[in-house]
Design a protein around this motif. Structure first.
Motif, PDB file in Angstrom:
ATOM      1  N   ILE A  35       0.847  -1.200   0.000  1.00 57.76           N
ATOM      2  CA  ILE A  35       0.000   0.000   0.000  1.00 57.76           C
ATOM      3  C   ILE A  35       0.878   1.244   0.000  1.00 57.76           C
ATOM      4  CG2 ILE A  35      -1.823   1.258   1.228  1.00 57.76           C
ATOM      5  CD1 ILE A  35      -2.539  -1.435   2.609  1.00 57.76           C
ATOM      6  N   TYR A  36       0.666   2.084  -1.002  1.00 57.56           N
ATOM      7  CA  TYR A  36       1.374   3.372  -1.051  1.00 57.56           C
ATOM      8  C   TYR A  36       0.371   4.473  -0.693  1.00 57.56           C
ATOM      9  CZ  TYR A  36       3.542   7.626  -2.684  1.00 57.56           C
ATOM     10  OH  TYR A  36       4.037   8.901  -2.723  1.00 57.56           O
ATOM     11  N   ILE A  37       0.780   5.392   0.165  1.00 53.51           N
ATOM     12  CA  ILE A  37      -0.109   6.496   0.546  1.00 53.51           C
ATOM     13  C   ILE A  37       0.601   7.813   0.250  1.00 53.51           C
ATOM     14  CG2 ILE A  37      -1.406   7.556   2.437  1.00 53.51           C
ATOM     15  CD1 ILE A  37      -1.502   4.759   3.728  1.00 53.51           C
ATOM     16  N   HIS A  38      -0.005   8.591  -0.636  1.00 53.71           N
ATOM     17  CA  HIS A  38       0.633   9.848  -1.038  1.00 53.71           C
ATOM     18  C   HIS A  38       0.162  10.996  -0.159  1.00 53.71           C
ATOM     19  CE1 HIS A  38       2.960  12.294  -3.743  1.00 53.71           C
ATOM     20  NE2 HIS A  38       1.998  13.184  -3.701  1.00 53.71           N
ATOM     21  N   ILE A  73      -1.358  -0.965  -4.259  1.00 54.41           N
ATOM     22  CA  ILE A  73      -2.488  -0.023  -4.231  1.00 54.41           C
ATOM     23  C   ILE A  73      -1.924   1.346  -3.874  1.00 54.41           C
ATOM     24  CG2 ILE A  73      -4.653   0.590  -3.077  1.00 54.41           C
ATOM     25  CD1 ILE A  73      -4.833  -2.346  -2.201  1.00 54.41           C
ATOM     26  N   GLY A  74      -2.306   2.364  -4.628  1.00 54.98           N
ATOM     27  CA  GLY A  74      -1.867   3.716  -4.312  1.00 54.98           C
ATOM     28  C   GLY A  74      -3.055   4.557  -3.905  1.00 54.98           C
ATOM     29  N   LEU A  75      -2.954   5.212  -2.761  1.00 56.11           N
ATOM     30  CA  LEU A  75      -4.048   6.044  -2.242  1.00 56.11           C
ATOM     31  C   LEU A  75      -3.591   7.495  -2.167  1.00 56.11           C
ATOM     32  CD1 LEU A  75      -4.819   3.660   0.751  1.00 56.11           C
ATOM     33  CD2 LEU A  75      -6.280   3.914  -1.259  1.00 56.11           C
ATOM     34  N   PRO A 114      -4.097  11.775  -3.827  1.00 54.27           N
ATOM     35  CA  PRO A 114      -4.050  12.415  -5.140  1.00 54.27           C
ATOM     36  C   PRO A 114      -2.770  12.079  -5.888  1.00 54.27           C
ATOM     37  CG  PRO A 114      -3.773  14.016  -3.373  1.00 54.27           C
ATOM     38  CD  PRO A 114      -4.148  12.737  -2.712  1.00 54.27           C
ATOM     39  N   SER A 115      -2.916  11.763  -7.156  1.00 54.34           N
ATOM     40  CA  SER A 115      -1.827  11.422  -8.092  1.00 54.34           C
ATOM     41  C   SER A 115      -1.245  10.025  -7.871  1.00 54.34           C
ATOM     42  CB  SER A 115      -0.698  12.471  -8.074  1.00 54.34           C
ATOM     43  OG  SER A 115       0.202  12.231  -7.019  1.00 54.34           O
ATOM     44  N   ALA A 116      -1.736   9.304  -6.875  1.00 56.48           N
ATOM     45  CA  ALA A 116      -1.153   7.977  -6.599  1.00 56.48           C
ATOM     46  C   ALA A 116      -1.547   6.980  -7.691  1.00 56.48           C
ATOM     47  CB  ALA A 116      -1.626   7.475  -5.238  1.00 56.48           C
ATOM     48  N   HIS A 117      -0.604   6.111  -8.016  1.00 60.16           N
ATOM     49  CA  HIS A 117      -0.855   5.054  -9.001  1.00 60.16           C
ATOM     50  C   HIS A 117      -1.110   3.733  -8.284  1.00 60.16           C
ATOM     51  CE1 HIS A 117       1.401   6.959 -12.639  1.00 60.16           C
ATOM     52  NE2 HIS A 117       0.763   7.860 -11.925  1.00 60.16           N
ATOM     53  N   SER A 118      -1.941   2.894  -8.905  1.00 58.30           N
ATOM     54  CA  SER A 118      -2.128   1.523  -8.419  1.00 58.30           C
ATOM     55  C   SER A 118      -1.877   0.600  -9.604  1.00 58.30           C
ATOM     56  CB  SER A 118      -3.565   1.295  -7.935  1.00 58.30           C
ATOM     57  OG  SER A 118      -3.938   2.270  -6.994  1.00 58.30           O
ATOM     58  N   PHE A 119      -1.491  -0.630  -9.311  1.00 61.76           N
ATOM     59  CA  PHE A 119      -1.181  -1.568 -10.391  1.00 61.76           C
ATOM     60  C   PHE A 119      -1.608  -2.962  -9.939  1.00 61.76           C
ATOM     61  CE2 PHE A 119       2.185  -4.349 -12.389  1.00 61.76           C
ATOM     62  CZ  PHE A 119       1.709  -4.240 -13.693  1.00 61.76           C
ATOM     63  N   LEU A 148      -2.051  -6.023 -14.500  1.00 59.96           N
ATOM     64  CA  LEU A 148      -2.515  -5.825 -15.879  1.00 59.96           C
ATOM     65  C   LEU A 148      -2.949  -4.389 -16.150  1.00 59.96           C
ATOM     66  CD1 LEU A 148      -4.799  -8.975 -16.289  1.00 59.96           C
ATOM     67  CD2 LEU A 148      -2.510  -8.661 -17.226  1.00 59.96           C
ATOM     68  N   ASN A 149      -3.496  -3.767 -15.126  1.00 64.02           N
ATOM     69  CA  ASN A 149      -4.069  -2.427 -15.304  1.00 64.02           C
ATOM     70  C   ASN A 149      -3.447  -1.443 -14.320  1.00 64.02           C
ATOM     71  OD1 ASN A 149      -6.320  -3.424 -17.064  1.00 64.02           O
ATOM     72  ND2 ASN A 149      -6.720  -4.553 -15.177  1.00 64.02           N
ATOM     73  N   ARG A 150      -3.455  -0.179 -14.750  1.00 64.79           N
ATOM     74  CA  ARG A 150      -2.969   0.855 -13.863  1.00 64.79           C
ATOM     75  C   ARG A 150      -4.109   1.825 -13.587  1.00 64.79           C
ATOM     76  NH1 ARG A 150       0.997   2.894 -16.756  1.00 64.79           N
ATOM     77  NH2 ARG A 150       2.637   1.558 -16.025  1.00 64.79           N
ATOM     78  N   ARG A 151      -4.237   2.204 -12.325  1.00 68.06           N
ATOM     79  CA  ARG A 151      -5.208   3.239 -11.960  1.00 68.06           C
ATOM     80  C   ARG A 151      -4.396   4.453 -11.541  1.00 68.06           C
ATOM     81  NH1 ARG A 151     -10.170   3.723  -7.788  1.00 68.06           N
ATOM     82  NH2 ARG A 151      -9.532   5.684  -6.875  1.00 68.06           N
ATOM     83  N   ILE A 152      -4.769   5.612 -12.076  1.00 62.60           N
ATOM     84  CA  ILE A 152      -4.040   6.839 -11.748  1.00 62.60           C
ATOM     85  C   ILE A 152      -5.026   7.817 -11.127  1.00 62.60           C
ATOM     86  CG2 ILE A 152      -2.615   8.727 -12.662  1.00 62.60           C
ATOM     87  CD1 ILE A 152      -2.100   6.777 -15.090  1.00 62.60           C
ATOM     88  N   ASN A 153      -4.855   8.086  -9.848  1.00 60.65           N
ATOM     89  CA  ASN A 153      -5.739   9.053  -9.188  1.00 60.65           C
ATOM     90  C   ASN A 153      -5.460  10.458  -9.716  1.00 60.65           C
ATOM     91  OD1 ASN A 153      -6.787   7.046  -7.643  1.00 60.65           O
ATOM     92  ND2 ASN A 153      -6.030   7.827  -5.675  1.00 60.65           N
TER      93      ASN A 153
END
Ligand code: SF4
Length: 374
Positions: A6-9, A259-261, A263-268, A271-276
């Motif tokens: 878990i990444y928290i920005h 998981i990235g939480l 603003p601007s955090a990425h999750s992967f 297969l897919n990337r989510r970009i806040n």
């Protein structure tokens, strides 16, 4: 694929550093509202968090500007859905000026067990030029506190290449870290990123990046001093004493899901990337309305291959043939042997795989772009 990382920005800094292009604001009055928004995101994404975690990384920005109560609220919200596995790594990026004994004790009580200290330089005038707000004496104060509280797992962030100090001063700084056996050192080369103050200063002719040869001398000297003292040069910019490799960051370099939480955090998810979406105020407003904004990118096979090369080749271990074959069908990597041959002075090929040698690490960007599928 479920993520256990878990990444928290935390997008706040007290002051902007001259070279920085990370997403942050200096409007620290928004911290309470931001914390609430972040907790809303945690609740909204509970399905992704319903697993146990192996690492949490508070990055930024400057996470140490948060009040410990805010950190407590964030960690508690995560614990509603996800429990810590054994030997979990929880890292907090900290700036020296934010550290005092009471805060350090509170961070330890929250379960934070690794600190990444933004030192950047041990030269007062270079620190001032960078726009950093801490004094050298404060760095020593923090290190003394680490010793008092038996904090053995920490990283020292350093930057070379400003041209503001001589190579000899850089060597002296590294020797100081070696002398105290700092367990992990990240030595980054200064880069001029678009839209930074440094970029403007450069455009006005008041700053010039050092030559490639000069930068290579800093990089090679860093490698020599640190490896001679038992550090593993395990990633292009990262060195660790045995057992102190960063678990969380290593997961990125191994292309594990995360998981990235914030603003601007990425999750992967593999297969897919989510970009806040970026923007602290917008993040707060959207969280209130439960309409948090993000972009989903489904990575094509070529993009996955390029990402795989970019991250895995940064590691000293490089890429194992087994891993390449398990991750991709042969047509995807059929060009690889030819490129490895082209860069044979920079890449070591073994029966089990291939990795960059020291010369190759200096040429990593060019080698990766040759390996990419375009
Ligand atoms: S403290 Fe870190 S994130 Fe903040 S401006 Fe400086 S380099 Fe950027």
């Amino acid at each position: 694929m479920r993520a256990s990382r878990i990444y928290i920005h935390i997008p706040f800094c007290r002051k902007a550093c001259i070279y920085c292009n990370f997403h942050f604001t200096t409007q620290v009055t928004l911290i309470s509202a931001f914390t609430e928004a972040l907790i809303t995101e945690i609740h909204q994404r509970k399905a992704e968090l319903e697993t146990s975690y192996t690492s949490i990384y508070f990055g930024g920005g400057t996470p140490s500007v948060l009040h410990t109560e805010h950190l407590h609220q964030i960690i508690s919200a995560i614990h509603n859905y996800s429990k810590a596995q054994q030997n979990t790594e929880i890292t907090l990026e900290i700036n020296p000026e934010d550290v005092c004994e009471d805060r350090l004790k509170a961070w330890l009580q929250l379960g934070i067990n690794r600190f990444s200290l933004g030192v950047q330089s041990l030269n007062a005038s270079e620190l001032h030029w960078m726009g950093r707000t801490h004094e050298i004496s404060k760095i020593h104060e923090v290190l003394a506190l680490f010793k008092t509280y038996n904090i053995s797992n920490y990283n020292i962030d350093m930057i070379f290449g400003s041209g503001k100090i001589a190579l000899q001063h850089w060597k002296t700084a590294l020797e100081q870290w070696v002398a105290i056996k700092a367990p992990h050192i990240a030595a980054y080369q200064l880069t001029v990123e678009p839209k930074t103050v440094l970029h403007k200063v450069q455009r006005r002719g008041h700053f010039q990046l050092q030559t490639d040869d000069a930068l290579a001398a800093y990089f090679t000297t860093t490698h020599e001093i640190l490896t001679q003292h038992g550090y593993q040069h395990y990633e292009i910019s990262n060195y660790a004493l045995p057992g102190f490799e960063a678990q969380h960051n290593s997961a990125y370099w191994n292309a594990e899901p995360y998981i990235g939480l914030g603003p601007s955090a990425h999750s992967f998810d593999g297969l897919n990337r989510r970009i806040n979406a970026s923007g602290v105020k917008a993040y707060i407003e959207h969280a209130k309305k439960k309409t948090l904004q993000f972009k989903l990118e489904s990575l094509s096979i070529n993009e996955r291959f390029n990402e795989y090369i970019l991250t895995q080749l940064r590691k000293q271990k490089g890429i194992a043939w087994d891993s390449l074959q398990q991750s991709f069908e042969p047509p995807i990597y059929r060009h690889v042997p030819k490129i490895l041959e082209k860069w044979n002075q920079c890449i070591t090929i073994t029966n089990t795989g291939f990795h960059l040698n020291l010369k190759g690490m200096l040429m990593a960007d060019a080698i990766c772009s040759d390996l990419f599928i375009v």
